[in-house]
Enzyme design. Sequence first.
Site, mmCIF file in Angstrom:
data_model
loop_
_atom_site.group_PDB
_atom_site.id
_atom_site.type_symbol
_atom_site.label_atom_id
_atom_site.label_comp_id
_atom_site.label_asym_id
_atom_site.label_seq_id
_atom_site.Cartn_x
_atom_site.Cartn_y
_atom_site.Cartn_z
ATOM 1 C CE1 TYR A 1 -3.502 -2.667 0.521
ATOM 2 C CE2 TYR A 1 -4.652 -0.624 0.969
ATOM 3 C CZ TYR A 1 -4.676 -1.956 0.658
ATOM 4 O OH TYR A 1 -5.889 -2.582 0.475
ATOM 5 C CE LYS B 1 1.618 -17.388 -2.513
ATOM 6 N NZ LYS B 1 1.150 -18.751 -2.909
ATOM 7 C CG ASP C 1 -1.960 -20.084 -1.739
ATOM 8 O OD1 ASP C 1 -1.402 -20.085 -0.626
ATOM 9 O OD2 ASP C 1 -1.544 -20.752 -2.708
ATOM 10 C CG ASP D 1 -8.103 -4.852 1.130
ATOM 11 O OD1 ASP D 1 -9.070 -4.403 1.768
ATOM 12 O OD2 ASP D 1 -7.977 -4.713 -0.106
ATOM 13 C CG ASP E 1 -13.601 -7.251 1.376
ATOM 14 O OD1 ASP E 1 -13.410 -6.526 2.371
ATOM 15 O OD2 ASP E 1 -14.014 -6.816 0.282
HETATM 16 C C1 IPM Z 1 -10.553 -1.388 3.398
HETATM 17 C C2 IPM Z 1 -10.745 -0.730 2.063
HETATM 18 C C3 IPM Z 1 -9.578 0.225 1.807
HETATM 19 C C4 IPM Z 1 -8.325 -0.610 1.780
HETATM 20 C C5 IPM Z 1 -9.720 1.103 0.558
HETATM 21 C C6 IPM Z 1 -10.969 1.949 0.595
HETATM 22 C C7 IPM Z 1 -8.505 1.970 0.351
HETATM 23 O O1 IPM Z 1 -10.891 -1.705 1.064
HETATM 24 O O2 IPM Z 1 -10.470 -0.661 4.403
HETATM 25 O O3 IPM Z 1 -10.496 -2.604 3.444
HETATM 26 O O4 IPM Z 1 -7.966 -1.189 0.739
HETATM 27 O O5 IPM Z 1 -7.664 -0.679 2.819
HETATM 28 MG MG MG Z 2 -10.960 -3.692 1.785
#
Ligand code: IPM
Ligand code: MG
Length: 371
Positions: free
Chosen positions: A143, A194, A227, A251, A255
């Site tokens: 990042y 990884k 993975d 990240d 999700d």
């Molecule tokens: C998160 C989001 C952010 C990230 C974006 C909005 C920059 O996806 O907080 O998970 O990638 O960290």
């Molecule tokens: Mg995210």
Amino acid sequence: MPANKKLLILPGDGIGPEVMAETRRVIDWMDRRRLVRFDIAEALVGGAAIDAEGTPITEATMQAARDADAILFGSVGGPKWDKLGFDLRPELAILRLRKELDLFANLRPAVVLDPLVDASTLKPEVVRGLDIMIVRESTGGVYFGTPRGVETLPDGQQRGFDTESYTTGEIERVARVAFELARKRGLRVTSVEKANVMQSGLFWRQTVTALGARDYPDVALSHMYADNCAMQLVRNPRQFDVIVTSNIFGDLLSDLASMLTGSLGMLPSATLGAVQPSGKRHALYEPIHGSAPDIAGKGIANPLAQILSFAMLLRYSFDMEEDARLIEGAATAVLAAGLRTADLAGPGGTAAVGTRAVGDALLAELERRAA
Ligand code: IPM
Ligand code: MG
């Protein structure tokens, strides 16, 4: 009575302002009904700030963030601002807050609440009782790593590149947060990278291993490739207690983990900095869902991830465990009563209600519990 607590509220874009409005009602209720006083400031971030102030986050807002005891963040971004170029993205607001306030430990719990066990796309017997904590490093890795850019090669092609990089200190401090959390939970940490492909991944593994052996021999440490971790999270998620991983893997995996719980609309997060000599610790709280432009403005977004982020704020910034649990318990009761937004209602289940109706029900439940 203790000093007022300074909150900075940054609703942002898309559904951010809608879910934050319901959270404001919960904050106001706390202010009225419990032994706590908040001084609340609010500012624009993301696309809203670009439109009104010409930048995703102004210096004044950054200063307010440094001065606050805690920041409650909504979400940023949307198609309206997609064409603005890399240096004027709404997302820069959250990235700059994380980086400049050194908010390096992003805590993303994935908990399956009993009333929601059927809302998950996975079988109930796989997810029932799930309670994992993903600790995502949030100020380093690809990042922020340099060099990064797009260059033109001698043969006329272009090449885009980013850099994954982690220092000993960056790895150790986030791993410490994970080990400390594990001590309050199931005493298990899974470190994810990884190491089979990336030099920085192998270094991550070695660094966490050394730290664990030195300072946390009581915590069971295991390692997993990212993975495989994605696969294991779907196959048998309850094998995990605390997961610690890099910015980009965290990240993705958070999700993924959110869907185990039924909806991205349910997951709060806390992003913590180091405890400073003054005792103060910068902290930002946000739902992990984004601005959801497809449903923004319709009054149908699930406000619970934002409200539960406020509960995390009470727990981690103000040590108000009882109040945090009050909100979490009320949220569970509202879901159990069948009041669910469209993301959770699902086919054959209860009919969906709107954002405001969930807020109403939550406040009524808080009243009942505090009476
Ligand atoms: C998160 C989001 C952010 C990230 C974006 C909005 C920059 O996806 O907080 O998970 O990638 O960290
Ligand atoms: Mg995210």
